[in-house]
Design a protein around this motif. Structure first.
Motif, PDB file in Angstrom:
ATOM      1  N   VAL A   3       0.827  -1.196   0.000  1.00 29.49           N
ATOM      2  CA  VAL A   3       0.000   0.000   0.000  1.00 29.49           C
ATOM      3  C   VAL A   3       0.864   1.250   0.000  1.00 29.49           C
ATOM      4  O   VAL A   3       0.500   2.280  -0.524  1.00 29.49           O
ATOM      5  N   GLY A   4       2.093   1.158   0.604  1.00 34.47           N
ATOM      6  CA  GLY A   4       2.995   2.298   0.609  1.00 34.47           C
ATOM      7  C   GLY A   4       2.536   3.366   1.581  1.00 34.47           C
ATOM      8  O   GLY A   4       2.038   4.407   1.203  1.00 34.47           O
ATOM      9  N   PHE A   5       2.727   3.104   2.871  1.00 34.14           N
ATOM     10  CA  PHE A   5       2.210   4.029   3.883  1.00 34.14           C
ATOM     11  C   PHE A   5       3.341   4.920   4.393  1.00 34.14           C
ATOM     12  O   PHE A   5       4.234   4.476   5.084  1.00 34.14           O
ATOM     13  N   GLU A   6       3.296   6.166   3.979  1.00 37.84           N
ATOM     14  CA  GLU A   6       4.242   7.144   4.498  1.00 37.84           C
ATOM     15  C   GLU A   6       3.443   8.304   5.072  1.00 37.84           C
ATOM     16  O   GLU A   6       2.263   8.439   4.835  1.00 37.84           O
ATOM     17  N   GLU A 288       3.676  -9.649   4.902  1.00 43.32           N
ATOM     18  CA  GLU A 288       5.103  -9.830   4.639  1.00 43.32           C
ATOM     19  C   GLU A 288       5.731  -8.551   4.093  1.00 43.32           C
ATOM     20  O   GLU A 288       6.911  -8.278   4.333  1.00 43.32           O
ATOM     21  N   GLU A 289       4.969  -7.758   3.366  1.00 42.47           N
ATOM     22  CA  GLU A 289       5.472  -6.512   2.796  1.00 42.47           C
ATOM     23  C   GLU A 289       5.276  -5.313   3.720  1.00 42.47           C
ATOM     24  O   GLU A 289       6.045  -4.345   3.670  1.00 42.47           O
ATOM     25  N   LEU A 290       4.247  -5.374   4.565  1.00 44.67           N
ATOM     26  CA  LEU A 290       3.824  -4.190   5.314  1.00 44.67           C
ATOM     27  C   LEU A 290       4.249  -4.178   6.773  1.00 44.67           C
ATOM     28  O   LEU A 290       4.000  -3.197   7.473  1.00 44.67           O
ATOM     29  N   TRP A 291       4.905  -5.227   7.253  1.00 46.23           N
ATOM     30  CA  TRP A 291       5.093  -5.353   8.696  1.00 46.23           C
ATOM     31  C   TRP A 291       5.895  -4.204   9.305  1.00 46.23           C
ATOM     32  O   TRP A 291       5.624  -3.780  10.443  1.00 46.23           O
ATOM     33  N   GLU A 292       6.892  -3.687   8.587  1.00 44.75           N
ATOM     34  CA  GLU A 292       7.684  -2.593   9.150  1.00 44.75           C
ATOM     35  C   GLU A 292       6.834  -1.339   9.320  1.00 44.75           C
ATOM     36  O   GLU A 292       6.932  -0.639  10.340  1.00 44.75           O
ATOM     37  N   CYS A 334       9.206 -10.544  13.770  1.00 39.51           N
ATOM     38  CA  CYS A 334       9.099 -10.500  12.307  1.00 39.51           C
ATOM     39  C   CYS A 334      10.456 -10.701  11.648  1.00 39.51           C
ATOM     40  O   CYS A 334      10.553 -11.349  10.597  1.00 39.51           O
ATOM     41  N   ARG A 335      11.512 -10.166  12.234  1.00 45.66           N
ATOM     42  CA  ARG A 335      12.842 -10.364  11.657  1.00 45.66           C
ATOM     43  C   ARG A 335      13.233 -11.839  11.709  1.00 45.66           C
ATOM     44  O   ARG A 335      13.874 -12.366  10.791  1.00 45.66           O
ATOM     45  N   GLN A 336      12.830 -12.503  12.772  1.00 46.48           N
ATOM     46  CA  GLN A 336      13.101 -13.939  12.870  1.00 46.48           C
ATOM     47  C   GLN A 336      12.245 -14.722  11.871  1.00 46.48           C
ATOM     48  O   GLN A 336      12.715 -15.671  11.242  1.00 46.48           O
ATOM     49  N   LEU A 337      10.990 -14.312  11.714  1.00 48.64           N
ATOM     50  CA  LEU A 337      10.086 -15.003  10.791  1.00 48.64           C
ATOM     51  C   LEU A 337      10.543 -14.853   9.345  1.00 48.64           C
ATOM     52  O   LEU A 337      10.371 -15.767   8.537  1.00 48.64           O
TER      53      LEU A 337
END
Length: 641
Positions: A3-6, A288-292, A334-337
């Motif tokens: 989605v590209g959330f900034e 997977e794309e949005l977790w950060e 999430c980094r581990q996953l």
């Protein structure tokens, strides 16, 4: 689904049809059959894991077991009630006459008259009446009471959505089956009172017909109903997302909010759910794309300015507070996953989740592998069996794997008939003409079905459908007391045929499963698929489109095409391939995101994410155009030389 959330920002109707929810009688016992088509009154209070909550569960279970014990008798009474309410409608008077005196016939005689006088029907037979209702005709056409809403089917089976009458009975029967199913699930997977459910559910746009009727998907109508609010109380769990998120017009933004609030309430989440398994898989692919970005919003108590709906923004911000410690904890996980390709994502991030709940049969089966990848050892519980037209059966054994699930018919929701079906090998023993890949005999009432036999389901509903051929093929796996337990087999409609070959959606799924097993020797996996019978060239041939994640060598994909071609067991196909009247199967690999474009095409044309099912075969020229433009590799089978 990036989605590209900034850019962060801080923090009705009056329906007199019989309701399935009224009265105090728990049902059971042959002396008061009429009482069996009522159900226990829903409690106003929220059930808990107390003696009171357990008693509420036992009450509805006892009611249903009374129905199941006398299922055949309850069915005749259900049909009588439908005819009592609607025999003066234009549709029924056409077949039963204007002078029918229902009170002069006992239920069995009325059942016999109905089945001998009213013909089997398709949606096309009901459609002229539904169109007149949509255009504003208020005379009793299909039901005695006015119909003020119409539901849309998903449209992925026949290429366009069907309009189906929707009444208060529709919402109430949905609430009732949810409450009943939850009571059986709580025996195996007890949940805490006040727990949360991370529910990936989506409404769609509604519109008005010429006659002023509201049209939308059945899920859209239900999510907006009072029954949906009552369901959360009566099933002991509350959805993480407010209604404004469910009703959001952009499914990507709604998905982001579902995930964000699911993380915010992560320790409270007891159940992960959606209407279809597809929606859950797509949500976690997006995760997977949005977790950060999700973790940043969670840490700061913010919400991206890319979320454009003011109503959704206000509702989500009301639920959020900055939570740096939770965000850091989730970020670390999430980094581990990521290192394990997101295996066991769900139990790692929602440690108190008891199970995943969704429709997982039929066209949803191809998503089970990916769902299990995310779920780990968490139980997959198959949701109850129904359609836009009617609910049919409840899952009484929630611990059964989706591949083994059965659905016990609820004999008060509709009057059910079953058309016996026979495969080609059995046709010599059949007495009827062959209309497709099945031969059929005369419909049977619920009480006469046999274990091991396959049937097409026929519905007569309280909402104005009469002897309506649903098109679902089921097999009777057994009985719960007197009620049949059904296994869903497939949709009856043939989807692949060039000349004498006949292959159903189930046939295609078996073939694709066999072919995709060869991908396991690589680091690739099948994301989604569809098919097309290409008749534009001679000889015609099957084209199967795959979207693949990861890299697979040409030699492997060539082997996949051969394996699928050889796996079609239909005799007409085998003979035609051997004689060359059907050409070699073609496997086309499409670029990443192709099936997302197909989803967006359907949503742009009125489909709801909650009801979306990837079409397993298509003749839609727009979809074929998308697939053709996105094709990056082609392989032709050499299975037959």
């Amino acid at each position: 689904m990036k989605v590209g959330f900034e850019g962060r920002e801080r923090k009705r109707e009056s329906d007199q049809a019989p309701k399935p929810i009224f009265g105090e009688d728990g049902g059971g016992g042959g002396a008061i059959v009429a009482a069996m088509i009522t159900t226990p009154k829903l409690p106003d209070r929220q059930p808990t894991m107390t003696v009171e909550g357990a008693a509420a569960d036992q009450e509805i279970i006892s009611w249903f077991e009374g129905l199941a014990e006398n299922a055949g008798m309850v069915q005749t009474q259900t049909l009588r009630r439908i005819i009592e309410l609607n025999h003066r409608t234009e549709y029924l008077q056409k077949w039963l006459g204007r002078d029918l005196r229902v009170q002069d016939l006992d239920p069995a005689a009325l059942e016999s008259l109905f089945s001998s006088s009213v013909p089997l029907a398709s949606h096309a037979d009901h459609e002229p009446y539904i169109q007149r209702i949509a255009d504003g005709d208020t005379s009793p056409l299909l039901t005695q009471e006015p119909i003020t809403m119409l539901s849309l089917s998903s449209g992925t089976t026949d290429g366009r959505p069907k309009q189906v009458p929707f009444t208060r009975f529709s919402s109430q029967s949905t609430l009732q089956i949810f409450r009943l199913g939850a009571a059986y699930r709580s025996r195996v997977f007890p949940v805490r009172a006040g727990g949360r459910i991370l529910e990936f559910i989506y409404s769609s746009k509604q519109f008005q017909t010429k006659g002023g009727l509201t049209v939308g998907t059945a899920t859209t109508h239900y999510f907006a109903s009072e029954e949906f609010k009552t369901k959360q109380k009566s099933t002991k769990s509350f959805t993480c997302s407010p209604y404004e998120v469910i009703a959001g017009e952009d499914y990507k933004q709604s998905t982001y909010c579902h995930l964000l609030l699911g993380l915010a309430f992560s320790d409270q989440v007891e159940i992960i759910a959606s209407t279809f398994a597809y929606s859950i898989v797509q949500a976690f692919i997006a995760f997977e794309e949005l977790w950060e970005e999700l973790c940043e919003d969670l840490r700061e108590g913010t919400l991206s300015t890319k979320l454009t709906s003011p109503e959704m923004r206000r509702a989500v911000m009301d639920c959020l507070t900055p939570n740096a410690s939770l965000a850091s904890k989730i970020e670390k996980k999430c980094r581990q996953l990521e290192e394990s390709n997101w295996s066991n994502l769900i139990p790692n991030l929602w440690p108190n989740a008891k199970y995943i709940y969704s429709i997982m049969t039929g066209s949803m089966q191809p998503y089970l592998k990916k769902l299990r990848h995310y779920a780990g050892d968490l139980a997959l519980v198959c949701a109850d069996y129904g359609s836009t037209e009617s609910w049919i059966g409840v899952n009484l054994e929630p611990s059964d794997a989706p591949e083994r699930v059965t659905f016990t018919v609820i004999p008060t929701f509709s009057y059910f008939e079953f058309i016996p079906l026979y495969t080609r090998k059995e046709r010599d023993h059949s007495t009827s003409a062959v209309t497709d890949d099945f031969a059929e005999r005369e419909p049977l009432p619920l009480s006469q079905v046999k274990v091991g036999q396959q049937y097409e389901v026929v519905l007569t509903t309280f909402t104005g459908l009469y002897r309506y051929r649903l098109g679902d093929v089921v097999e009777v796996a057994g009985f719960y007391k007197g009620a049949p337990k059904l296994t869903f087999i497939c949709r009856r409609k043939l989807i692949l045929t060039v000349n004498i070959d006949k292959n159903t959606e189930r046939d295609l799924q078996i073939v694709v499963e066999k072919g995709s097993r060869l991908l396991r020797q690589t680091r690739a996996e099948l994301v989604d698929f569809t098919s097309h019978a290409d008749l534009a060239v001679h000889p015609g041939h099957y084209v199967i489109f795959w979207e693949v994640k990861g890299e697979a060598e040409d030699s492997v994909l060539n082997a996949c095409s051969r394996e699928m071609d050889a796996a079609f067991a239909d005799r007409g196909y085998v003979v035609s391939r051997k004689t060359g009247s059907i050409g070699p199967l073609e496997l086309r690999i499409v670029e990443s995101g192709t099936f997302r474009r197909i989803l967006e095409y359907y949503i742009d044309h009125g489909a709801a994410m909650s009801q979306f099912k990837t079409p397993r075969c298509t003749t839609n020229q727009v979809l074929l155009g998308i697939l053709d433009r996105c094709t990056v590799r082609r392989f032709r089978s050499t299975a037959y030389g």
